[in-house]
Write an enzyme that holds these catalytic residues in place. Structure first.
Site: not given
Ligand SMILES: O=c1ccn([C@@H]2O[C@H](COP(=O)(O)OP(=O)(O)O[C@H]3O[C@H](CO)[C@@H](O)[C@H](O)[C@H]3O)[C@@H](O)[C@H]2O)c(=O)[nH]1
Ligand SMILES: C[C@H]1CC[C@@H]2C(C(=O)O)=CO[C@@H](O)[C@@H]21
Length: 476
Positions: A24, A123, A381-383, A386, A401, A403
């Site tokens: 986030h 958020d 969602w970020n991954s 990207e 969540a 995914q």
């Molecule tokens: O070695 C790494 C691994 C990850 N990242 C970054 O970390 C972020 C990870 O974000 P995401 O891919 O969204 O996964 P989560 O960290 O698991 O994010 C949480 O938050 C997201 C946004 O709400 C949700 O979509 C996911 O399900 C939830 O688990 C990305 O931007 C990656 O580029 C790095 O920079 N280096």
């Molecule tokens: C811990 C998770 C519950 C919901 C959040 C979320 C969302 O859909 O807003 C996605 O992944 C998470 O990091 C949060």
């Protein structure tokens, strides 16, 4: 108790407030930087714990000094300082422990803010910010950082239950189509719902919490989502039937890269906004690999794996004909008495010829490296974004969540990846990796087409870790 918010002679003051979780913070800090570039005064409100880590590992405060109107403020996340904040801590702690303390602290920051805050971008999971904003008369925009498709599924859960399509009746029922989510009738199966929908108890508190926060998001003055119309248009139209003020502002990492590259060119030292120390050595390893020969394996910032799962994945990778870059976050392998860490050390040693293992990678730079041919991802969602923007096809192994829904959209709607949900078997890993990397399944073309055509409005250019000009020229 309204403050004087007349901002005639000063730039509007926006307060950006993420959930205290990496995925986030990532997109919200990018949004904040874009607003700072556009001339807004910005307060980025982070938890003490996460701000400390951003400063310690990535010197984040120094990076933002270039924006004169940008400030960081910190508040408690409601947890004791020594809480590990790892594993499945968030949803269990949120309502009773974190929310009341965060709400009170937010209120205090807003009341004491000078100049007053003209708009909150909160958020979308922090629904309590709406009540604070209303009480203080401050406009509020909610930013939901997860995917629009999952937002729409969360929103529709009461209708799914009402129609008798939940609960799920055991493993034989998993491939049944869910027909009550408008726009998804042809492809959403029970298996693709968020995992908490697998519970037999449809009165479950987590289901209720997620639905509550989602429905609240639509009561704000506007809702913004990290996507583009070209990517998620049909789902955005569905969400707009419930609230017209829904805006697609992403993909934010691409928007930000475009602006920064235009301003600074390749000399720009790209900032990392992550909570772990980035190991850039993997880029030097990738520099030695042929084009599209390496699969990048990473499951984001929250997911943990068991020792057994990690071994299945690793054997699958090893038996495939492909080299791999594997990310294993510290303390993310679950095992008794340090078994998790021992297995990582052992795999590092045994992977030397075929792969490279790091704790935390510069992910955007990795995905845009010419040596990368595929991304084995949990579909955070970020991954996902990207990977789409980089034109890299995916193998999808979702955990929780949004995914599972994201995985379905990637594999079935956009057709730029393979779905490996609910399976962790070395033979299947091996086959999927070979499909993507060696046989180059047809969808690999679609991934780069989506990157180039669907989101063509983003004048995006890949980011580079600083390289000498000669090195950059040599690689072209
Ligand atoms: O070695 C790494 C691994 C990850 N990242 C970054 O970390 C972020 C990870 O974000 P995401 O891919 O969204 O996964 P989560 O960290 O698991 O994010 C949480 O938050 C997201 C946004 O709400 C949700 O979509 C996911 O399900 C939830 O688990 C990305 O931007 C990656 O580029 C790095 O920079 N280096
Ligand atoms: C811990 C998770 C519950 C919901 C959040 C979320 C969302 O859909 O807003 C996605 O992944 C998470 O990091 C949060």
């Amino acid at each position: 108790m309204e403050q004087d918010r007349s901002s005639q002679s000063r730039p509007p003051h926006v307060l950006v407030f993420p959930l205290p979780i990496q995925g986030h913070i990532n997109s919200m800090i990018k949004l904040a930087e874009l607003l700072a570039i556009a001339g807004f005064k910005l307060t980025f409100l982070n938890s003490h714990h996460n701000h400390e880590r951003l400063v310690k590992f990535n010197n984040i405060a120094a990076h933002f000094e270039r924006y004169s109107g940008f400030q960081f403020k910190t508040i408690t996340d409601g947890l004791p300082l020594d809480h590990p904040r790892s594993g499945n801590w968030f949803l269990d702690m949120f309502e009773d422990t974190m929310e009341p303390k965060m709400k009170e602290s937010l209120r205090e920051v807003l009341v004491n803010s000078s100049p007053p805050v003209d708009c909150i971008i909160g958020d979308g999971f922090l629904g309590f910010a709406l009540e604070v904003a209303k009480e203080l008369g401050i406009p509020i925009i909610f930013f939901r950082t997860s995917s629009p498709c999952c937002f729409w599924v969360y929103y529709s859960i009461p209708d799914i239950i009402q129609a008798g399509e939940l609960p799920i009746n055991g493993s034989e029922d998993m491939d049944r189509l869910i027909t009550t989510v408008p726009g998804m009738e042809t492809y959403l199966r029970c298996r693709d719902l968020p995992t908490f929908c697998r519970k037999l108890d449809i009165e479950d508190s987590i289901i209720k919490l997620v639905v509550k926060q989602t429905r609240k998001s639509l009561q704000a003055d506007a809702l913004i989502l990290n996507t583009a119309e070209e990517l998620d248009g049909p789902i955005l139209s569905q969400i707009r039937t419930k609230c017209p003020r829904v805006y697609a502002v992403g993909p934010l990492h691409a928007q930000l890269n475009t602006r920064l590259n235009a301003k600074h060119g390749e000399s720009y030292d790209h900032i990392s906004n992550t909570l772990w120390e980035v190991d850039k050595s993997c880029i030097f390893w990738l520099n030695k690999q042929p084009n599209r020969s390496v699969i990048y394996v990473s499951f984001g910032s929250i997911t943990s794996t068991s020792r057994e799962q990690l071994l299945e994945l690793w054997y699958g990778l090893l038996n495939s004909k492909t080299k791999f870059l594997l990310l294993v976050r510290p303390n993310s392998v679950i095992g008794k008495d340090g078994e998790g860490e021992d297995v990582v050390m052992e795999l590092m040693e045994r992977s030397k010829d075929r792969g490279y293992i790091v704790n935390w990678a510069p992910q955007e730079a990795v995905l845009n490296h010419p040596a990368i041919g595929g991304f084995f991802t949990h579909n955070g969602w970020n991954s996902t974004l990207e990977s789409v923007v980089a034109g890299v096809p995916m193998i999808c192994w979702p955990q929780f969540a949004d995914q599972h829904v994201n995985c379905r959209v990637v594999s079935e709607v956009w057709k730029i990846g393979l779905d490996m949900k609910d399976v962790c078997d070395s033979k299947i890993v091996e086959k999927m990796v070979n499909d993507v990397m060696v046989d180059r399944k047809e969808f690999a073309k679609s991934a780069s087409e989506i990157a180039k055509e669907e989101i063509k409005m983003v004048q995006w250019r890949p980011i580079h870790l600083k390289r000498s000009r000669a090195e950059t020229r040599a690689r072209r």
